[in-house]
Design a protein around this motif. Structure first.
Motif, mmCIF file in Angstrom:
data_model
loop_
_atom_site.group_PDB
_atom_site.id
_atom_site.type_symbol
_atom_site.label_atom_id
_atom_site.label_comp_id
_atom_site.label_asym_id
_atom_site.label_seq_id
_atom_site.Cartn_x
_atom_site.Cartn_y
_atom_site.Cartn_z
ATOM 1 N N GLN A 57 2.727 -7.357 4.330
ATOM 2 C CA GLN A 57 2.904 -8.381 5.361
ATOM 3 C C GLN A 57 3.836 -7.921 6.478
ATOM 4 O OE1 GLN A 57 4.021 -11.637 2.752
ATOM 5 N NE2 GLN A 57 1.934 -12.457 2.808
ATOM 6 N N ALA A 58 4.680 -6.934 6.205
ATOM 7 C CA ALA A 58 5.576 -6.402 7.232
ATOM 8 C C ALA A 58 4.880 -5.397 8.147
ATOM 9 C CB ALA A 58 6.793 -5.741 6.569
ATOM 10 N N PHE A 82 -2.109 -2.396 11.498
ATOM 11 C CA PHE A 82 -2.441 -2.833 10.144
ATOM 12 C C PHE A 82 -2.751 -4.321 10.217
ATOM 13 C CE2 PHE A 82 -2.016 -3.798 5.695
ATOM 14 C CZ PHE A 82 -2.411 -2.625 5.070
ATOM 15 N N PRO A 83 -3.865 -4.758 9.631
ATOM 16 C CA PRO A 83 -4.258 -6.158 9.791
ATOM 17 C C PRO A 83 -3.398 -7.133 8.980
ATOM 18 C CG PRO A 83 -5.812 -5.007 8.395
ATOM 19 C CD PRO A 83 -4.838 -3.974 8.897
ATOM 20 N N GLU A 84 -3.343 -8.353 9.475
ATOM 21 C CA GLU A 84 -2.734 -9.455 8.725
ATOM 22 C C GLU A 84 -3.575 -9.677 7.471
ATOM 23 O OE1 GLU A 84 -0.052 -11.309 9.742
ATOM 24 O OE2 GLU A 84 0.162 -10.351 11.705
ATOM 25 N N GLY A 90 -7.714 -13.154 -6.377
ATOM 26 C CA GLY A 90 -7.208 -11.968 -7.065
ATOM 27 C C GLY A 90 -6.997 -10.749 -6.187
ATOM 28 N N PHE A 91 -7.124 -10.899 -4.887
ATOM 29 C CA PHE A 91 -6.972 -9.774 -3.957
ATOM 30 C C PHE A 91 -6.001 -10.144 -2.838
ATOM 31 C CE2 PHE A 91 -11.114 -9.039 -5.825
ATOM 32 C CZ PHE A 91 -11.156 -7.666 -5.983
ATOM 33 N N TYR A 92 -5.483 -9.103 -2.172
ATOM 34 C CA TYR A 92 -4.822 -9.289 -0.886
ATOM 35 C C TYR A 92 -5.903 -8.932 0.128
ATOM 36 C CZ TYR A 92 -1.526 -9.155 2.935
ATOM 37 O OH TYR A 92 -0.857 -9.412 4.104
ATOM 38 N N ASN A 93 -6.347 -9.920 0.877
ATOM 39 C CA ASN A 93 -7.486 -9.773 1.777
ATOM 40 C C ASN A 93 -7.016 -9.444 3.186
ATOM 41 O OD1 ASN A 93 -9.614 -10.661 -0.177
ATOM 42 N ND2 ASN A 93 -8.277 -12.445 -0.226
ATOM 43 N N LEU A 94 -7.419 -8.284 3.678
ATOM 44 C CA LEU A 94 -7.060 -7.826 5.019
ATOM 45 C C LEU A 94 -8.045 -8.417 6.018
ATOM 46 C CD1 LEU A 94 -6.387 -4.088 4.154
ATOM 47 C CD2 LEU A 94 -4.711 -5.921 4.420
ATOM 48 N N ALA A 160 14.283 0.228 6.548
ATOM 49 C CA ALA A 160 14.899 -1.084 6.290
ATOM 50 C C ALA A 160 14.240 -1.784 5.093
ATOM 51 C CB ALA A 160 14.805 -1.959 7.543
ATOM 52 N N LEU A 161 12.972 -1.539 4.856
ATOM 53 C CA LEU A 161 12.293 -2.123 3.694
ATOM 54 C C LEU A 161 12.961 -1.672 2.396
ATOM 55 C CD1 LEU A 161 8.561 -1.607 4.727
ATOM 56 C CD2 LEU A 161 9.792 -3.795 4.625
ATOM 57 N N TYR A 162 13.591 -0.521 2.429
ATOM 58 C CA TYR A 162 14.233 0.072 1.252
ATOM 59 C C TYR A 162 15.740 -0.104 1.270
ATOM 60 C CZ TYR A 162 9.726 2.038 0.244
ATOM 61 O OH TYR A 162 8.397 2.164 -0.048
#
Length: 166
Positions: A57-58, A82-84, A90-94, A160-162
């Motif tokens: 999402q980032a 990268f798409p929203e 059961g999936f992360y749908n792009l 920053a994510l880490y």
């Protein structure tokens, strides 16, 4: 792999960290995640796969990135935003209208590695999403500026994510 072989692999990666990780994993009967963790400690950081969706999402806010899917039969690259996405069934749908789109089984993500290393004579920074078997699901690379240097704003955002400082 015994400790002597593991030490030899770490020494090899210290001398030449710019190898194709999947190939090195295959030739050493290791998972790609195991090979990543043989890179010098300064070249990688690891997040638990439970953070997969928050990392995905980032990514749309970072602008132009390169996504690579490397299989035994081909290497596919997508350049662009990268798409929203959202979770469902059961999936992360792009939700890409064109270019990159599809469905990712995010629950199979074991870890996400931030890898900063030289590759083909240039500095690179990428997120490597690994699955439950330690294989690389896909890679997301930071972009470059007009002079070919890594996009510093993207690099800072990835770090920053880490919780790492720029």
């Amino acid at each position: 792999m015994n400790s002597t072989q593991l030490s030899a692999l770490k020494a090899r990666l210290l001398r030449n960290p710019g190898v194709v990780l999947e190939n090195l994993a295959e030739t050493n009967a290791l998972s790609a995640a195991e090979v990543i963790e043989c890179l010098p400690d300064t070249m990688w950081k690891k997040l638990d796969g439970s953070r997969c969706i928050s990392v995905l999402q980032a990514l749309p806010a970072l602008g132009e990135l390169t996504v690579i899917i490397h299989t035994g039969d081909g290497i596919f690259e997508f350049g662009g935003r990268f798409p929203e996405g959202e979770t469902g069934h059961g999936f992360y749908n792009l939700h890409g209208k064109s270019g990159l789109h599809g469905h990712l089984r995010a629950t199979r993500c074991q870890a996400i590695y931030l890898v900063e290393r030289p590759f083909m004579g240039r500095d690179t920074a990428s997120l490597l999403f690994t699955n439950l078997d330690g294989g690389i699901m896909f890679k997301v690379f930071a972009g470059r500026d007009a002079e070919g240097a890594l996009n510093q704003a993207q690099l800072d955002a990835l770090r920053a994510l880490y919780g790492a400082q720029a």
